[in-house]
Design a protein around this motif. Structure first.
Motif, short mmCIF file in Angstrom:
data_model
loop_
_atom_site.label_atom_id
_atom_site.label_comp_id
_atom_site.label_asym_id
_atom_site.label_seq_id
_atom_site.Cartn_x
_atom_site.Cartn_y
_atom_site.Cartn_z
N ARG A 1 0.82 -0.81 -0.13
CA ARG A 1 -0.22 0.38 0.01
C ARG A 1 0.49 1.44 0.21
O ARG A 1 -0.01 2.04 -0.36
CB ARG A 1 -1.02 -0.17 1.43
N ARG A 2 1.94 1.49 0.85
CA ARG A 2 3.20 2.00 0.98
C ARG A 2 3.39 2.41 -0.75
O ARG A 2 4.03 3.52 -0.90
CB ARG A 2 3.74 2.26 1.90
N ARG A 3 3.18 1.09 -1.60
CA ARG A 3 4.60 1.28 -2.81
C ARG A 3 3.54 2.12 -3.07
O ARG A 3 3.98 3.17 -4.40
CB ARG A 3 4.74 0.03 -2.69
N LEU A 4 2.39 1.47 -3.30
CA LEU A 4 1.75 2.21 -4.44
C LEU A 4 1.45 3.84 -4.45
O LEU A 4 0.89 3.95 -5.51
CB LEU A 4 -0.08 1.21 -4.63
N THR B 1 3.04 2.71 -11.09
CA THR B 1 3.96 1.47 -10.67
C THR B 1 4.13 0.30 -10.89
O THR B 1 2.14 -0.46 -11.57
CB THR B 1 3.35 1.64 -9.13
N THR B 2 5.44 -0.28 -11.76
CA THR B 2 4.99 -1.69 -12.44
C THR B 2 4.87 -2.27 -11.14
O THR B 2 5.98 -2.89 -10.84
CB THR B 2 6.49 -1.75 -13.26
N LEU B 3 4.13 -3.85 -11.73
CA LEU B 3 3.96 -5.13 -11.68
C LEU B 3 4.63 -6.08 -11.85
O LEU B 3 4.40 -6.36 -12.99
CB LEU B 3 2.32 -4.83 -10.70
N THR B 4 4.71 -7.10 -11.20
CA THR B 4 5.17 -8.66 -11.76
C THR B 4 4.75 -9.53 -10.73
O THR B 4 4.59 -9.71 -9.54
CB THR B 4 6.50 -8.43 -11.64
N LEU B 5 3.39 -10.45 -11.68
CA LEU B 5 2.51 -11.21 -10.77
C LEU B 5 3.00 -12.78 -11.09
O LEU B 5 3.70 -13.34 -12.57
CB LEU B 5 1.28 -10.65 -11.89
N THR B 6 3.51 -13.65 -10.09
CA THR B 6 4.07 -14.89 -10.20
C THR B 6 2.71 -15.58 -9.49
O THR B 6 2.61 -15.64 -8.72
CB THR B 6 5.57 -14.54 -9.73
N THR B 7 3.16 -16.74 -10.30
CA THR B 7 1.93 -18.15 -9.58
C THR B 7 3.23 -19.47 -9.78
O THR B 7 3.91 -19.70 -10.68
CB THR B 7 1.10 -18.32 -11.23
N ARG B 8 3.02 -19.72 -8.40
CA ARG B 8 3.51 -21.16 -7.82
C ARG B 8 1.95 -22.34 -7.78
O ARG B 8 1.00 -21.85 -6.98
CB ARG B 8 4.12 -20.61 -6.82
N LEU B 9 2.53 -23.43 -8.25
CA LEU B 9 1.82 -25.04 -7.91
C LEU B 9 2.18 -25.73 -7.66
O LEU B 9 3.60 -25.63 -8.00
CB LEU B 9 1.06 -24.65 -9.57
N ARG B 10 1.48 -25.91 -6.60
CA ARG B 10 2.29 -27.40 -6.14
C ARG B 10 1.06 -28.84 -5.97
O ARG B 10 0.01 -27.79 -5.27
CB ARG B 10 2.70 -26.90 -4.25
#
Length: 352
Positions: free
Chosen positions: A314-317, A323-332
């Motif tokens: 929230r502070r970063r936004l 703001t450039t963001l990167t979304l990562t998805t992890r499957l297990r």
């Protein structure tokens, strides 16, 4: 004339080079295609198809057909991997997986195996049928608790064994069978069942008699065992389920509304998976984790996640208009295999 021949050879070599560069990743000799079937406790069925080059997911288009008695009863097409959820899956059904990018196709016949007789409450023994020589992994879990997986392999059409502890009602047992159809095609078949029955009630005696005094025992000197310890057998095959889960990410929130959705707590994504497991989402900006979400997938299909904004996020936004963001998805998956999907990049912009 010599110049024309030289030019012809140059053009031919250039054409070959262009064709080689244009070959898709799926043309690699290491590519293997897979079909996975899963029959859940509630009777639902899922069939998925995909391809891997080593451990890398092939980004081709795929088609999956379910054929019964020569008639196609279900079909679908999709990029990356395909998923069918037919109303039933019967022994003798043919499953056809086609890579629509390369036209490679493979067919597997569903045999109805493995079958599974799960332990009754208060016991640990299980048994079932398998295809000849197929490797079977049997696992059990209840929530976050699990027991070590038991593996059975080698010649034969049945399997049996016991878990390290007795199970009670609420535990789910899964048998997963692996079949290598040919050098480029492998099939996994999984069946789940629950522990049933009534747990035995042990009533201790009201007045247990006092134990008699033990007789004195003279120490006996140890006798060396002339038999050498048995050696560990070599050539043990890998677990049937050694393939990481597959997934396809869809960002439900429009890119232009990313900032507003994150602040409001409504930033939503959907991940389609090919088997049960856990999906974890992480949205970062540089080294700052902006938002996260995690959810269990009880069966193959789509899982919807709503990302929760962190205090640091929230502070970063708030510090920047864009703001450039990167979304990562992890499957297990339930066997512990892990895959991280290709990251998705987006920009969160505050409205003026």
């Amino acid at each position: 004339m010599a110049d024309r021949k030289g030019m012809g050879r140059f053009v031919t070599r250039a054409v070959i080079l262009v064709l080689l560069l244009a070959m898709p990743a799926s043309a690699s000799a290491a590519t293997r295609m897979y079909v996975s079937t899963a029959r859940a406790v509630d009777g639902t069925v899922s069939i998925s198809g995909y391809a891997l080059d080593g451990t890398t997911q092939i980004q081709d288009g795929f088609q999956l057909d379910l054929i019964r008695g020569g008639v196609t009863v279900d079909t679908t097409q999709a990029p990356d991997f395909v998923l069918l959820t037919p109303s039933s899956l019967l022994p003798g059904d043919e499953i056809v997986l086609t890579d629509t990018t390369t036209s490679a196709t493979h067919t597997a016949t569903f045999t109805g195996n493995p079958t599974l007789t799960a332990p009754s409450c208060g016991t640990s023994a299980f048994s079932g049928a398998r295809d000849e020589g197929a490797t079977v992994d049997v696992s059990a879990s209840m929530g976050a608790e699990s027991v070590p997986t038991v593996q059975r392999f080698g010649a034969g059409i049945t399997y049996s064994g016991s878990f390290a502890k007795a199970l009670t009602t609420g535990w789910t047992v899964q048998a997963s069978q692996g079949r290598v159809i040919d050098a480029e095609f492998t099939v996994f078949d999984a069946l789940s069942a629950v522990v049933g029955g009534t747990c035995p009630v042990v009533t201790p005696p009201e007045d247990p008699p006092a134990p008699p005094a033990p007789a004195p025992v003279l120490p006996t000197p140890p006798v060396p065992d002339p038999t050498p310890p048995a050696s560990v057998p070599s050539g043990v095959p890998a677990p049937a389920d050694s393939v990481a889960p597959l997934g396809r990410l869809t960002v439900r929130t429009k890119p232009t509304a990313a900032y507003k959705a994150l602040v409001a707590g409504t930033f939503t994504v959907s991940v389609t998976v090919n088997e049960p497991g856990t999906v974890t989402e992480r949205l970062v900006s540089g080294k700052t984790t902006v938002a996260t979400a995690s959810k269990s997938a009880k069966k193959a299909g789509a899982v919807t996640l709503r990302l929760a904004l962190s205090k640091s996020g929230r502070r970063r936004l708030a510090r920047s208009k864009s703001t450039t963001l990167t979304l990562t998805t992890r499957l297990r998956d339930t066997a512990g295999n892990v895959r991280t999907l290709s990251p998705r990049r987006l920009t969160a912009t505050r409205a003026r």
